[in-house]
Design a protein around this motif. Structure first.
Motif, PDB file in Angstrom:
ATOM      1  N   GLU A 251       0.833  -1.213   0.000  1.00 36.59           N
ATOM      2  CA  GLU A 251       0.000   0.000   0.000  1.00 36.59           C
ATOM      3  C   GLU A 251       0.864   1.257   0.000  1.00 36.59           C
ATOM      4  N   THR A 252       1.953   1.242   0.747  1.00 38.67           N
ATOM      5  CA  THR A 252       2.870   2.390   0.790  1.00 38.67           C
ATOM      6  C   THR A 252       3.542   2.586  -0.571  1.00 38.67           C
ATOM      7  N   GLY A 253       3.896   1.469  -1.215  1.00 39.15           N
ATOM      8  CA  GLY A 253       4.506   1.543  -2.544  1.00 39.15           C
ATOM      9  C   GLY A 253       3.558   2.139  -3.565  1.00 39.15           C
ATOM     10  N   LYS A 254       2.279   1.736  -3.521  1.00 39.47           N
ATOM     11  CA  LYS A 254       1.280   2.284  -4.453  1.00 39.47           C
ATOM     12  C   LYS A 254       1.147   3.791  -4.281  1.00 39.47           C
ATOM     13  N   GLU A 255       1.081   4.202  -3.029  1.00 38.18           N
ATOM     14  CA  GLU A 255       0.878   5.629  -2.740  1.00 38.18           C
ATOM     15  C   GLU A 255       2.065   6.479  -3.187  1.00 38.18           C
ATOM     16  N   LYS A 262       9.989  -3.617  -1.020  1.00 37.09           N
ATOM     17  CA  LYS A 262      10.953  -4.386  -0.228  1.00 37.09           C
ATOM     18  C   LYS A 262      12.384  -4.051  -0.632  1.00 37.09           C
ATOM     19  N   LYS A 263      12.608  -3.924  -1.931  1.00 39.35           N
ATOM     20  CA  LYS A 263      13.935  -3.558  -2.433  1.00 39.35           C
ATOM     21  C   LYS A 263      14.290  -2.144  -2.004  1.00 39.35           C
ATOM     22  N   PHE A 264      13.285  -1.256  -2.004  1.00 33.70           N
ATOM     23  CA  PHE A 264      13.494   0.135  -1.579  1.00 33.70           C
ATOM     24  C   PHE A 264      13.974   0.175  -0.128  1.00 33.70           C
ATOM     25  N   VAL A 265      13.330  -0.628   0.737  1.00 29.89           N
ATOM     26  CA  VAL A 265      13.714  -0.679   2.154  1.00 29.89           C
ATOM     27  C   VAL A 265      15.110  -1.271   2.293  1.00 29.89           C
ATOM     28  N   LYS A 266      15.369  -2.314   1.527  1.00 26.28           N
ATOM     29  CA  LYS A 266      16.669  -2.989   1.603  1.00 26.28           C
ATOM     30  C   LYS A 266      17.821  -2.046   1.241  1.00 26.28           C
ATOM     31  N   ASN A 267      17.581  -1.117   0.329  1.00 29.13           N
ATOM     32  CA  ASN A 267      18.628  -0.205  -0.136  1.00 29.13           C
ATOM     33  C   ASN A 267      18.800   1.032   0.749  1.00 29.13           C
ATOM     34  N   LEU A 305      12.136   6.391   6.370  1.00 26.26           N
ATOM     35  CA  LEU A 305      12.550   6.058   5.003  1.00 26.26           C
ATOM     36  C   LEU A 305      12.769   7.336   4.182  1.00 26.26           C
ATOM     37  N   LYS A 306      13.820   7.305   3.345  1.00 21.86           N
ATOM     38  CA  LYS A 306      14.143   8.459   2.500  1.00 21.86           C
ATOM     39  C   LYS A 306      14.306   8.000   1.056  1.00 21.86           C
ATOM     40  N   ASP A 307      13.846   8.862   0.108  1.00 24.55           N
ATOM     41  CA  ASP A 307      14.099   8.540  -1.291  1.00 24.55           C
ATOM     42  C   ASP A 307      15.451   9.116  -1.714  1.00 24.55           C
ATOM     43  N   ILE A 313       9.632   9.102   2.898  1.00 19.10           N
ATOM     44  CA  ILE A 313       8.587   8.200   2.401  1.00 19.10           C
ATOM     45  C   ILE A 313       7.926   7.625   3.642  1.00 19.10           C
ATOM     46  N   ASP A 314       6.761   8.177   3.964  1.00 23.98           N
ATOM     47  CA  ASP A 314       6.099   7.796   5.213  1.00 23.98           C
ATOM     48  C   ASP A 314       5.121   6.640   5.006  1.00 23.98           C
ATOM     49  N   VAL A 315       4.982   5.854   6.057  1.00 28.15           N
ATOM     50  CA  VAL A 315       3.990   4.780   6.068  1.00 28.15           C
ATOM     51  C   VAL A 315       2.801   5.267   6.863  1.00 28.15           C
ATOM     52  N   ASP A 316       1.634   5.285   6.209  1.00 24.74           N
ATOM     53  CA  ASP A 316       0.401   5.724   6.874  1.00 24.74           C
ATOM     54  C   ASP A 316      -0.738   4.895   6.286  1.00 24.74           C
ATOM     55  N   VAL A 317      -0.936   3.710   6.850  1.00 26.06           N
ATOM     56  CA  VAL A 317      -1.878   2.753   6.280  1.00 26.06           C
ATOM     57  C   VAL A 317      -2.976   2.441   7.285  1.00 26.06           C
TER      58      VAL A 317
END
Length: 771
Positions: A251-255, A262-267, A305-307, A313-317
């Protein structure tokens, strides 16, 4: 007086309890009833101090800072092999943040976890959890705690239960019983709900953090009879957490238009990644618990999380009960399917179940409760009042029952288990135990037990749900008359797949049991498989023809001993493939028999610890045997040759030569057993030199050998060779050396025709059994 407690050693959390005049769940050093099953290692601030293990709540607090060195869910890895498909899935999906590897001193059937760069077995990590529980319990009770009943999943196999017992030994605990978790819950339930001669059949639905267990038990008059077991050792609240995490990340990725979250978090930066994963685990678990009581929950993780531009990049689900139910539908469907299967396995129908008892944290989820009510009816389904504590309470009740003494429920004075009436207050102890306690538990086998035969054929030894303890003996046949080695593989069938229990290697030494005539048929081996009330396996082996030769050994279970056995088997298999001569293979065989004796002493059977000197010594002997076989050196057959020469032609060998041969033979036997390769080669060279000095006796030995070879196929020719030996000896004794030499020269072409053909034969070492 030393205390005996009950311990629920859980995947996520562990609990301890004790029963005196009443049941008490014990608080840990932090003042809490539940101890997180979490272990890490921290270095104290004092100079030169060594790192120390930290267990429980304080270890869990480091999850956000250093998740790669925080060991959680270790129970899922107990007794597991590195090659297990579920373990490989955990590694591939990064379900656990710490590193899992094959143990450096074990086989593919073992594994290790890496903590602060050092490898530990799951048993060693679990022992730290048990050790904390023991120490905290001792502080709570002001007395030593030496004994415990420890609960395990009903579906645990022998290897996993053996690992649990090893962990307890390392923690300084003597295990009174390994109690299936559903049975522990049933004991807790039965004490409160099934009185006297009442009888109920209860399905225990135990849905915990790491495992899903099912058990059907009949309870009456203090008797708990296990009718059947089922479940899935890889299904639990941890999986629900993972599914929620996947949903939140998706859901966070879609937004944020991120295709692979998962790859974004890993990096991410290591520190930020660890902090985020720790926050996500905590928030997801809280949301899951909240949704058991409310219709919605929010998972919010801000500013971590940062781009690539440095923007957050915030999680708000928002997660509604409806969405939550949809996410966990596959899990719930699996629990229902397995519930139906256990009833089918024991030929029960839902109407034969009086109560369905739900225990374990995940059993409180409304969709789970509703699904069970649809299967069995509203009135039958009960959620245990203390779902997180019930298993420890049941273990404490049984631990109290198994202790030599206990406290009278009325006056609190110490009484013996054999006392029917309290000597102090005259309370009726026998009646109380029947009405309120545990008189006996009839356990059942959790799985089918098989043994592998020749050509990878499996033979069913003991069926699932057989009442325990149970013992069965079957007779198998070796595959060759000259067979001296047996390699037996024992497996459980779990979810229609092989789960190794352990391997048994035995060497057969029948030297002192020489037959009058050569064996024409293979020997028979009696295998006794014993399963105790803890579902632990013991194997005994004996030769049917020679029952006094005991062959019982310890099952190898993927540790250092099994690694050595696999190296030995590889060496034997390579020797078989390369077609070494029969003499070389006899040497390999006898070296292998000696090596097996060494390997069977490598592992301490109580603690699982490795005897390093014996391990290195055994490895050296395997390497030496392989090298000597490849180079055609055969010390054992050289010794046999010399012994035969001394026995048959001693009168023709000067006393001085005989003494020299015996001296060098003794030295060769010693270095064969204990020496290095170089020492062995030197001793063998010296020994052969002494044999070469025998002169004409060596020719007589060749004639005798030809006679022995012909005895089975050409008896008349064999007698010719034996008569020639007699004639030559007579001529020598009469001083007719020239005549003796003529006889010798005349017979040798025939001798070599027989012996050369025999010497070119290849040998084979057999290891299998057949029915």
């Amino acid at each position: 007086m030393s205390k005996s407690i009950g311990i629920d050693l859980g995947t996520t959390n562990s609990v301890a309890a004790i029963k005196k005049t009443h049941i008490e769940v014990l608080k840990n050093a932090e003042g809490e009833l539940i101890t997180p099953s979490c272990v890490t290692m921290k270095k104290k601030k004092l100079p030169f101090s060594k790192p120390a293990f930290v267990v429980g709540k304080h270890a869990l607090e480091w999850m956000k800072q250093d998740p790669e060195n925080i060991i959680v869910a270790i129970k899922r890895l107990m007794g597991r092999s590195y090659q297990n498909k579920h373990v490989q899935q955990i590694i591939a999906n990064h379900e656990l943040h710490y590193r899992i590897s094959r143990h450096s001193k074990g086989t593919e059937k073992s594994l290790a976890v890496i903590l602060n760069g050092k490898e530990y077995t799951p048993e060693e990590i679990s022992s730290k959890i048990l050790e904390k529980i023991r120490i905290d319990a001792e502080k709570s009770q002001g007395d030593k705690v030496d004994y415990a009943v420890i609960t395990v999943p009903a579906y645990f196999n022998d290897k996993q239960k053996h690992a649990t017992r090893t962990a307890a030994a390392l923690a300084g605990l003597k295990v009174r019983r390994l109690l299936p978790e559903p049975t522990a819950a049933a004991i807790s339930f039965g004490v409160d709900n099934v009185k006297g001669d009442d009888a109920k059949t209860v399905l225990v639905f135990d849905f915990g953090g790491g495992t899903f267990d099912l058990s059907v038990l009949t309870i009456s008059g203090g008797q708990f009879i296990e009718q059947g077991k089922g479940g899935d050792m890889w299904l639990g609240g941890e999986d629900i957490d993972r599914f929620i995490s996947d949903y939140v990340l998706a859901e966070t990725g879609k937004e944020n238009q991120i295709d692979d979250m998962k790859k974004f978090v890993k990096n991410q930066d290591e520190k930020q990644k660890n902090l985020f994963l720790g926050e996500l685990k905590t928030k997801v678990e809280k949301a899951k618990i909240r949704l058991s009581d409310e219709d919605e929950a929010y998972i919010e993780i801000l500013g971590i999380l940062k781009d690539s531009d440095g923007d957050s990049i915030d999680v708000d689900v928002e997660l509604t009960r409806e969405q939550f139910n949809k996410i966990i539908t596959p899990v719930v469907d699996t629990t229902i399917r397995l519930t139906r299967k256990i009833l089918e396995d024991i030929n029960f129908t839902p109407d034969l179940i009086d109560n369905v008892l739900l225990v374990g944290g995940s059993s409180r989820i409304p969709k789970v409760v509703e699904a069970m009510k649809q299967e069995f009816g509203d009135e039958k389904v009960l959620v245990h009042e203390r779902p997180m504590l019930a298993i420890a309470e049941g273990a404490a009740i049984l631990s109290h029952r198994l202790a030599d003494t206990y406290e009278c429920p009325k006056c609190g004075q110490t009484v013996s288990q054999s006392d029917k009436i309290c000597k102090n207050c005259k309370f009726d102890l026998e009646k109380y135990i029947v009405e309120q306690g545990v008189v006996d538990i009839v356990h059942s086998a959790a799985h089918d037990y098989y043994i592998y035969l020749e050509n990878n054929e499996k033979h069913l030894f003991i069926e699932k749900n057989t009442p325990l303890p149970f013992e069965k003996t079957e007779v198998f046949k070796l595959v060759h008359p000259e067979q001296k080695l047996v390699h037996m593989k024992f497996v459980n069938i779990v979810n229609e797949a092989d789960e190794p229990i352990g391997d048994l290697w035995v060497g057969i030494d029948t030297d002192e049991k020489k037959d009058e005539k050569k064996k024409k048929d293979a020997l028979h081996i009696k295998i006794t498989l014993k399963i105790d009330e803890n579902n632990l396996v013991e194997v005994e082996a004996a030769l049917k023809e020679y029952p006094d030769i005991q062959l019982s050994k310890t099952l190898s279970r993927g540790k250092s001993d099994e690694k050595l056995f696999l190296s030995l088997e590889k060496m034997i298999n390579e020797a078989n493939l390369k077609g070494y001569t029969e003499y070389t293979m006899i040497d390999v065989l006898h070296r292998s028999l000696s090596i097996i004796k060494n390997i069977n002493t490598v592992i301490n059977t109580k603690t699982g610890e490795v005897n390093e000197p014996i391990y290195k010594f055994s490895a050296m002997k395997i390497e030496k045997a392989a090298r000597m076989a490849a180079e055609g050196h055969a010390g054992k057959t050289s010794i046999y040759y010399a012994e035969s020469a001394l026995h048959s032609f001693g009168q023709a060998i000067p006393a001085k030569n005989q003494a020299d041969i015996r001296k060098r033979m003794k030295h060769l036997e010693e270095v064969d057993e204990h020496g290095t390769y170089d020492e062995n080669i030197r001793a063998l060279k010296d020994f052969k030199q002494s044999i070469d000095n025998l002169g004409g006796v060596n020719a007589l030995m060749q004639i005798q050998k030809a006679g022995h070879i012909c005895m089975d196929t050409q008896p008349s020719k064999a007698h010719k060779f034996y008569k020639c030996i007699k004639d030559i000896m007579e001529e020598f004794q009469n001083g007719n050396d020239e005549k003796a030499s003529e006889l010798l020269t005349a017979i040798m072409p025939e001798v070599y025709a027989v012996t050369n053909k025999f010497d070119s034969k290849t040998g084979v070492i057999h290891k299998d059994i057949t029915k």
